[in-house]
Design a protein around this motif. Structure first.
Motif, mmCIF file in Angstrom:
data_model
loop_
_atom_site.group_PDB
_atom_site.id
_atom_site.type_symbol
_atom_site.label_atom_id
_atom_site.label_comp_id
_atom_site.label_asym_id
_atom_site.label_seq_id
_atom_site.Cartn_x
_atom_site.Cartn_y
_atom_site.Cartn_z
ATOM 1 N N ASP A 34 -29.757 -2.502 -17.050
ATOM 2 C CA ASP A 34 -29.394 -0.990 -17.762
ATOM 3 C C ASP A 34 -30.590 -0.450 -18.155
ATOM 4 O O ASP A 34 -31.630 -0.761 -18.411
ATOM 5 C CB ASP A 34 -28.745 -1.658 -19.241
ATOM 6 C CG ASP A 34 -27.098 -1.846 -19.139
ATOM 7 O OD1 ASP A 34 -26.879 -1.630 -17.713
ATOM 8 O OD2 ASP A 34 -26.419 -2.323 -19.605
ATOM 9 N N ASN A 35 -30.333 0.940 -18.326
ATOM 10 C CA ASN A 35 -31.376 1.937 -18.861
ATOM 11 C C ASN A 35 -32.540 1.951 -18.294
ATOM 12 O O ASN A 35 -33.786 2.410 -18.752
ATOM 13 C CB ASN A 35 -31.759 1.475 -20.533
ATOM 14 C CG ASN A 35 -30.435 1.688 -21.279
ATOM 15 O OD1 ASN A 35 -29.488 2.429 -20.929
ATOM 16 N ND2 ASN A 35 -30.281 0.587 -22.203
ATOM 17 N N ILE A 36 -32.520 1.695 -16.859
ATOM 18 C CA ILE A 36 -34.071 1.927 -16.105
ATOM 19 C C ILE A 36 -33.454 2.641 -14.806
ATOM 20 O O ILE A 36 -32.254 2.628 -14.559
ATOM 21 C CB ILE A 36 -34.547 0.618 -15.742
ATOM 22 C CG1 ILE A 36 -33.867 -0.433 -15.144
ATOM 23 C CG2 ILE A 36 -35.283 0.076 -16.965
ATOM 24 C CD1 ILE A 36 -34.516 -1.564 -14.610
ATOM 25 N N ASN A 37 -34.430 3.218 -14.147
ATOM 26 C CA ASN A 37 -33.903 4.083 -12.742
ATOM 27 C C ASN A 37 -33.515 3.134 -11.716
ATOM 28 O O ASN A 37 -33.673 1.819 -11.650
ATOM 29 C CB ASN A 37 -35.236 4.814 -12.516
ATOM 30 C CG ASN A 37 -36.294 4.010 -11.806
ATOM 31 O OD1 ASN A 37 -36.102 3.583 -11.007
ATOM 32 N ND2 ASN A 37 -37.571 4.277 -12.544
ATOM 33 N N GLU A 38 -32.822 3.477 -10.921
ATOM 34 C CA GLU A 38 -32.114 2.610 -9.886
ATOM 35 C C GLU A 38 -33.045 2.044 -8.985
ATOM 36 O O GLU A 38 -32.838 0.832 -8.624
ATOM 37 C CB GLU A 38 -31.160 3.837 -8.775
ATOM 38 C CG GLU A 38 -30.485 3.155 -7.900
ATOM 39 C CD GLU A 38 -29.595 3.808 -7.177
ATOM 40 O OE1 GLU A 38 -28.866 3.576 -6.276
ATOM 41 O OE2 GLU A 38 -29.541 5.098 -7.535
ATOM 42 N N ASN A 39 -34.023 2.704 -8.550
ATOM 43 C CA ASN A 39 -35.332 2.183 -7.821
ATOM 44 C C ASN A 39 -35.728 0.688 -8.252
ATOM 45 O O ASN A 39 -35.856 -0.448 -7.765
ATOM 46 C CB ASN A 39 -36.380 2.638 -7.431
ATOM 47 C CG ASN A 39 -35.973 3.951 -6.239
ATOM 48 O OD1 ASN A 39 -34.932 3.596 -5.598
ATOM 49 N ND2 ASN A 39 -36.463 4.823 -6.205
ATOM 50 N N VAL A 40 -36.271 0.769 -9.808
ATOM 51 C CA VAL A 40 -36.558 -0.484 -10.531
ATOM 52 C C VAL A 40 -35.731 -1.578 -10.700
ATOM 53 O O VAL A 40 -35.880 -2.483 -10.575
ATOM 54 C CB VAL A 40 -37.369 0.083 -11.805
ATOM 55 C CG1 VAL A 40 -37.640 -1.162 -12.599
ATOM 56 C CG2 VAL A 40 -38.518 1.169 -11.658
ATOM 57 N N ALA A 41 -34.265 -0.655 -11.164
ATOM 58 C CA ALA A 41 -33.086 -1.710 -11.094
ATOM 59 C C ALA A 41 -33.095 -2.795 -10.075
ATOM 60 O O ALA A 41 -32.709 -3.911 -10.033
ATOM 61 C CB ALA A 41 -31.951 -1.049 -11.495
ATOM 62 N N ASN A 42 -33.119 -2.077 -8.758
ATOM 63 C CA ASN A 42 -32.766 -2.966 -7.552
ATOM 64 C C ASN A 42 -33.855 -3.790 -7.196
ATOM 65 O O ASN A 42 -33.672 -5.179 -6.721
ATOM 66 C CB ASN A 42 -32.829 -2.073 -6.480
ATOM 67 C CG ASN A 42 -31.199 -0.900 -6.382
ATOM 68 O OD1 ASN A 42 -30.213 -1.442 -7.034
ATOM 69 N ND2 ASN A 42 -31.458 0.144 -5.772
#
Length: 320
Positions: A34-42
């Motif tokens: 949650d609450n982080i950009n999609e690239n970092v989350a992936n």
């Protein structure tokens, strides 16, 4: 033994990994951020779903489930156990991945500084090797190294842990003996990690005693009300808990269907266009067909009486 307990290079437990006990099975379903950009989350998702050994957490879950009586108590107990586990060597690997980068970098530097300093002192103490080995054996034991390093950080660095056991109603994983378990690690206002597990409660009918106790457990609320030998009360109590676990699913199913019917009624009374009405009716017809089959499944599992009582209590409380 690895200093970073549970961590590896692409040798972790993948989604679908499952462990069981006598009464339950727990399956790792995956990770979300949650609450982080999609690239970092992936990137985080990929690393934790391939390079961490989630069987360490599953073992804690199974241990807590052995004493399951109430969802709320179970959630509180599991939260406390995971927090305590984070303070142990076994929990250090996952805990370290959740730390802010600056703090983790500091601990890394301190750890390798201690190692380097003591290794350089080896020559100084070589004349008394027995003393050196006794005083510095932790260099050869990562677990001891961790507990020495642990003195360098405060316990308030351990993330907040929130646990939620959710009934699965509908969908490919929905069934009466399965629930979704979400464990949320609140690291900061900018980053939360959510791990997902499914929990299956086994239907145990291994002996005539268990089969008979299952029938009794569906009809009573407390084994102490029964005039039966004390040795059988524990078995009946287990089956009462089993019936409650299943009845929770059917009550949730009823609430969901009731909510859909109420929404349909609102749309009809507000004069929605015919296309939306047709679509809604189609969905409702499918749901009703599913509910007919669900009712048959509930009857076959012998929990209709318990479900009826819960639905009745729900309706009375809703009216008030």
């Amino acid at each position: 033994m690895s200093y970073w307990s549970g961590l590896s290079f692409n040798q972790g437990t993948k989604p679908g990994f499952k462990k069981t006990s006598d009464k339950y099975g727990v399956c790792f379903e995956g990770v979300e951020c949650d609450n982080i950009n999609e690239n970092v989350a992936n990137d985080v998702k990929n690393k934790l779903e391939t390079s961490y050994n989630w069987s360490l957490i599953i073992k804690i879950i199974l241990d807590s489930l052995e004493f399951f009586h109430d969802a709320s108590d179970f959630e509180d107990d599991l939260e406390d156990k995971i927090k305590d586990w984070f303070g142990s060597f076994q929990g250090w690997g996952l805990f370290s991945t959740l730390l802010p980068f600056e703090i983790l970098q500091y601990l890394h530097i301190m750890y390798f500084h201690i190692l380097t300093t003591l290794q350089e002192d080896e020559d100084i103490f070589s004349h008394n090797m027995a003393f050196w080995v006794e005083d510095n054996m932790w260099l050869r034991n990562p677990e001891d190294a961790y507990y020495r390093l642990k003195t360098l950080y405060e316990s308030n660095l351990i993330p907040i842990v929130k646990v939620k056991l959710i009934k699965l109603v509908g969908g490919p994983k929905g069934q009466e003996r399965r629930k979704m378990l979400l464990i949320k690690f609140i690291i900061s206002s900018k980053f939360n990690l959510i791990t997902k597990f499914t929990v299956d409660k086994k239907r145990l009918r291994r002996t005539l005693t268990e089969i008979a106790a299952e029938v009794v457990g569906q009809m009573v609320e407390d084994s102490e009300d029964l005039e039966i030998p004390e040795t059988l009360k524990n078995v009946v109590s287990d089956k009462i808990g089993d019936a409650d676990w299943v009845a929770d699913y059917w009550l949730a199913k009823f609430k969901k269907t009731r909510h859909i019917d109420e929404e349909k009624s609102k749309r009809t009374s507000s004069g929605d266009d015919s296309i939306e009405k047709s679509f809604t009716n189609s969905v409702q017809d499918d749901d009703r067909q599913d509910n007919v089959q669900d009712a048959q499944d509930a009857a076959s599992s012998g929990v209709l009486a318990r479900v009826y009582n819960r639905v009745r209590n729900f309706l009375f409380s809703h009216r008030s």
